[in-house]
Design a protein around this motif. Structure first.
Motif, PDB file in Angstrom:
ATOM      1  N   ASP A  71       0.822  -1.214   0.000  1.00 22.77           N
ATOM      2  CA  ASP A  71       0.000   0.000   0.000  1.00 22.77           C
ATOM      3  C   ASP A  71       0.856   1.264   0.000  1.00 22.77           C
ATOM      4  OD1 ASP A  71      -2.285  -1.550   0.047  1.00 22.77           O
ATOM      5  OD2 ASP A  71      -2.478  -1.488   2.233  1.00 22.77           O
ATOM      6  N   SER A  72       1.982   1.237   0.699  1.00 21.31           N
ATOM      7  CA  SER A  72       2.808   2.434   0.824  1.00 21.31           C
ATOM      8  C   SER A  72       3.700   2.671  -0.398  1.00 21.31           C
ATOM      9  CB  SER A  72       3.678   2.338   2.079  1.00 21.31           C
ATOM     10  OG  SER A  72       4.534   1.203   2.006  1.00 21.31           O
ATOM     11  N   THR A  73       4.128   1.592  -1.061  1.00 24.19           N
ATOM     12  CA  THR A  73       5.045   1.738  -2.200  1.00 24.19           C
ATOM     13  C   THR A  73       4.367   1.534  -3.548  1.00 24.19           C
ATOM     14  OG1 THR A  73       5.677  -0.611  -2.109  1.00 24.19           O
ATOM     15  CG2 THR A  73       6.964   0.939  -0.773  1.00 24.19           C
ATOM     16  N   GLY A  74       3.185   0.940  -3.559  1.00 26.29           N
ATOM     17  CA  GLY A  74       2.515   0.643  -4.819  1.00 26.29           C
ATOM     18  C   GLY A  74       3.050  -0.595  -5.513  1.00 26.29           C
ATOM     19  N   ASN A  75       3.892  -1.348  -4.841  1.00 24.09           N
ATOM     20  CA  ASN A  75       4.450  -2.585  -5.394  1.00 24.09           C
ATOM     21  C   ASN A  75       3.463  -3.722  -5.154  1.00 24.09           C
ATOM     22  OD1 ASN A  75       6.014  -4.648  -6.372  1.00 24.09           O
ATOM     23  ND2 ASN A  75       7.564  -4.548  -4.744  1.00 24.09           N
ATOM     24  N   GLU A  76       2.549  -3.906  -6.083  1.00 25.22           N
ATOM     25  CA  GLU A  76       1.509  -4.921  -5.919  1.00 25.22           C
ATOM     26  C   GLU A  76       2.037  -6.339  -6.114  1.00 25.22           C
ATOM     27  OE1 GLU A  76      -1.590  -4.420  -4.915  1.00 25.22           O
ATOM     28  OE2 GLU A  76      -1.160  -2.289  -4.689  1.00 25.22           O
ATOM     29  N   ALA A  77       3.228  -6.479  -6.703  1.00 27.07           N
ATOM     30  CA  ALA A  77       3.775  -7.810  -6.973  1.00 27.07           C
ATOM     31  C   ALA A  77       4.065  -8.579  -5.688  1.00 27.07           C
ATOM     32  CB  ALA A  77       5.047  -7.698  -7.812  1.00 27.07           C
ATOM     33  N   VAL A  78       4.399  -7.850  -4.604  1.00 25.85           N
ATOM     34  CA  VAL A  78       4.737  -8.543  -3.354  1.00 25.85           C
ATOM     35  C   VAL A  78       3.517  -9.215  -2.731  1.00 25.85           C
ATOM     36  CG1 VAL A  78       6.693  -7.053  -2.846  1.00 25.85           C
ATOM     37  CG2 VAL A  78       4.424  -6.433  -2.003  1.00 25.85           C
ATOM     38  N   ARG A  79       2.336  -8.838  -3.159  1.00 25.67           N
ATOM     39  CA  ARG A  79       1.130  -9.495  -2.639  1.00 25.67           C
ATOM     40  C   ARG A  79       1.071 -10.971  -3.043  1.00 25.67           C
ATOM     41  NH1 ARG A  79      -2.669  -5.917  -0.530  1.00 25.67           N
ATOM     42  NH2 ARG A  79      -2.333  -3.714  -1.062  1.00 25.67           N
ATOM     43  N   ASN A  80       1.853 -11.361  -4.058  1.00 23.44           N
ATOM     44  CA  ASN A  80       1.903 -12.771  -4.445  1.00 23.44           C
ATOM     45  C   ASN A  80       2.487 -13.647  -3.345  1.00 23.44           C
ATOM     46  OD1 ASN A  80       0.876 -12.118  -6.983  1.00 23.44           O
ATOM     47  ND2 ASN A  80       2.910 -11.862  -7.887  1.00 23.44           N
ATOM     48  N   LEU A  81       3.162 -13.024  -2.382  1.00 20.64           N
ATOM     49  CA  LEU A  81       3.737 -13.789  -1.273  1.00 20.64           C
ATOM     50  C   LEU A  81       2.682 -14.208  -0.249  1.00 20.64           C
ATOM     51  CD1 LEU A  81       6.947 -11.659  -0.624  1.00 20.64           C
ATOM     52  CD2 LEU A  81       6.911 -14.007  -1.440  1.00 20.64           C
ATOM     53  N   ILE A  82       1.607 -13.448  -0.154  1.00 11.94           N
ATOM     54  CA  ILE A  82       0.624 -13.665   0.919  1.00 11.94           C
ATOM     55  C   ILE A  82       0.019 -15.069   0.888  1.00 11.94           C
ATOM     56  CG2 ILE A  82      -1.595 -12.891   1.832  1.00 11.94           C
ATOM     57  CD1 ILE A  82      -0.802 -10.037   1.049  1.00 11.94           C
ATOM     58  N   PRO A  83      -0.436 -15.580  -0.282  1.00 12.49           N
ATOM     59  CA  PRO A  83      -1.019 -16.939  -0.276  1.00 12.49           C
ATOM     60  C   PRO A  83      -0.011 -18.043   0.052  1.00 12.49           C
ATOM     61  CG  PRO A  83      -1.614 -15.737  -2.279  1.00 12.49           C
ATOM     62  CD  PRO A  83      -0.539 -14.971  -1.614  1.00 12.49           C
ATOM     63  N   LEU A  84       1.277 -17.737  -0.016  1.00 14.24           N
ATOM     64  CA  LEU A  84       2.312 -18.744   0.227  1.00 14.24           C
ATOM     65  C   LEU A  84       2.639 -18.895   1.707  1.00 14.24           C
ATOM     66  CD1 LEU A  84       4.761 -17.670  -2.627  1.00 14.24           C
ATOM     67  CD2 LEU A  84       2.922 -19.355  -2.749  1.00 14.24           C
ATOM     68  N   LEU A  85       2.188 -17.964   2.537  1.00 13.58           N
ATOM     69  CA  LEU A  85       2.511 -17.989   3.965  1.00 13.58           C
ATOM     70  C   LEU A  85       1.501 -18.855   4.707  1.00 13.58           C
ATOM     71  CD1 LEU A  85       3.403 -14.212   4.392  1.00 13.58           C
ATOM     72  CD2 LEU A  85       4.941 -16.138   3.944  1.00 13.58           C
ATOM     73  N   VAL A  86       1.670 -20.159   4.574  1.00 11.72           N
ATOM     74  CA  VAL A  86       0.790 -21.139   5.207  1.00 11.72           C
ATOM     75  C   VAL A  86       1.643 -22.148   5.953  1.00 11.72           C
ATOM     76  CG1 VAL A  86      -0.986 -22.894   4.851  1.00 11.72           C
ATOM     77  CG2 VAL A  86      -0.940 -20.868   3.388  1.00 11.72           C
ATOM     78  N   GLY A  87       1.313 -22.417   7.212  1.00 15.27           N
ATOM     79  CA  GLY A  87       2.078 -23.362   8.005  1.00 15.27           C
ATOM     80  C   GLY A  87       3.281 -22.701   8.641  1.00 15.27           C
ATOM     81  N   ASN A  88       4.211 -23.519   9.085  1.00 17.74           N
ATOM     82  CA  ASN A  88       5.420 -23.034   9.750  1.00 17.74           C
ATOM     83  C   ASN A  88       6.462 -22.678   8.694  1.00 17.74           C
ATOM     84  OD1 ASN A  88       7.329 -22.397  11.664  1.00 17.74           O
ATOM     85  ND2 ASN A  88       7.817 -24.510  12.177  1.00 17.74           N
ATOM     86  N   VAL A  89       6.404 -21.459   8.204  1.00 19.11           N
ATOM     87  CA  VAL A  89       7.270 -21.040   7.101  1.00 19.11           C
ATOM     88  C   VAL A  89       8.097 -19.824   7.499  1.00 19.11           C
ATOM     89  CG1 VAL A  89       5.726 -21.947   5.327  1.00 19.11           C
ATOM     90  CG2 VAL A  89       5.453 -19.590   6.090  1.00 19.11           C
TER      91      VAL A  89
END
Length: 320
Positions: A71-89
């Motif tokens: 939201d602060s930088t406008g770099n929407e590509a980093v949102r692709n990381l959110i679905p990957l944060l599942v479990g003990n990672v």
């Protein structure tokens, strides 16, 4: 006495740290951290020190920080990381070669005993041989249906036995037996499950691809495009040479079957009118092929003559 920071202050510091790392690095390895101890993680951090950095944390905090950064930088590509944060990672930020970093992380796997209730990541096979246990310990083997015999006052396993299958939970009897035998069947460490590279997300198996693999896949794709283009008569760069050749063949067929002609077709018509010209053209080629065996034969003859001369010289020298 130092004042401990509050929970909100810790969250704020974590947000700043993760946002700073997202700004500095474009390559991230998402890793599983199940059964990884603090000392082991510290050794991994030391091994990667220089061009890589390991960051752990709660998934909710990491997702929150990623959203704040986007939201602060406008770099929407980093949102692709959110679905990957599942479990003990955890996240490994790096500026080095992704394959080399993954190989470096894999070096820090540590053997671990089979604990009760753990899900076996691999098949556990007990090898045959002397166990060093006294005969009073045979009850463990009988419960698990492991064939044994007494040899020189100790228990000996007769045949290899698959004790635990991959995906099954470790029972108390299996754990006790492996502990008595001193077998640590499992090894744990950070396991790379996904790769993030400048907005793109892909499996770590992609890192194993070589240049030959890429060339082979590219050639296969070009072949498919060519076949499809020729099938639907749609011109593409890959199919253009084949289309030109096919067009030339069609024009040549029309010229041969009719009175219409063009320079390239005139030569073909001359050969068709006078087939003896085929022999004239084929003769030099045949001569070239025939000359090579003759040349090799002459070389072999010269070698034989030289060997005979040398033998005669040796015979003469013996009687001098």
């Amino acid at each position: 006495m130092a004042v401990k920071p509050s929970r909100s202050a810790k969250k704020s510091l974590y947000d700043k740290k993760l946002c700073s790392l997202l700004s500095q690095y474009t390559q991230i390895l998402i890793v599983h951290a199940d059964n990884v101890g603090s000392n082991q993680l510290q050794n991994i951090r030391k091994g990667l020190r220089g061009d890589s950095l390991v960051l752990m944390g709660k998934n909710t905090m990491m997702k929150r920080s990623i959203k704040i950064h986007a939201d602060s930088t406008g770099n929407e590509a980093v949102r692709n990381l959110i679905p990957l944060l599942v479990g003990n990672v955890g996240l490994i930020f790096t500026k080095g070669d992704l394959k080399e970093v993954r190989e470096e992380v894999a070096k820090y796997k540590v053997g671990a005993p089979a604990r009760v209730g753990l899900v076996a990541p691999i098949d556990v096979v007990v090898p045959p041989g002397n166990t060093g246990l006294d005969p009073s310990q045979t009850s463990f083997f009988q419960v698990l249906n492991i064939p044994t015999k007494i040899n020189k006052g100790t228990v000996e396993i007769v045949t290899p036995v698959e004790l635990i299958k991959k995906g099954n939970k470790v029972g108390s009897s299996e754990a006790a037996l492996l502990s008595k035998l001193g077998i640590r069947p499992f090894s744990y460490g950070l396991v790379v499950i996904t790769v993030y590279d400048n907005g793109s997300v892909f499996d770590p198996e992609v890192l194993d691809l070589t240049e030959d693999d890429l060339i082979e896949k590219f050639a296969s794709g070009v072949s498919m495009v060519t076949s499809m283009s020729l099938a639907v008569s749609y011109p593409t760069l890959a199919a253009a040479p084949h289309m030109f050749i096919n067009g030339y063949k069609n024009a040549l067929s029309v010229a041969v079957a009719s009175e219409y002609s063009f320079p390239q077709a005139d030569k073909v018509k001359e050969f068709l009118k006078d087939p003896s010209k085929f022999a004239v053209v084929a003769a030099p080629v045949a001569a070239d092929f025939g000359a090579a065996p003759n040349a090799t034969a002459k070389v072999e003859e010269k070698k034989e003559e030289e060997e005979e001369d040398s033998d005669e010289d040796m015979a003469l020298n013996l009687f001098d």
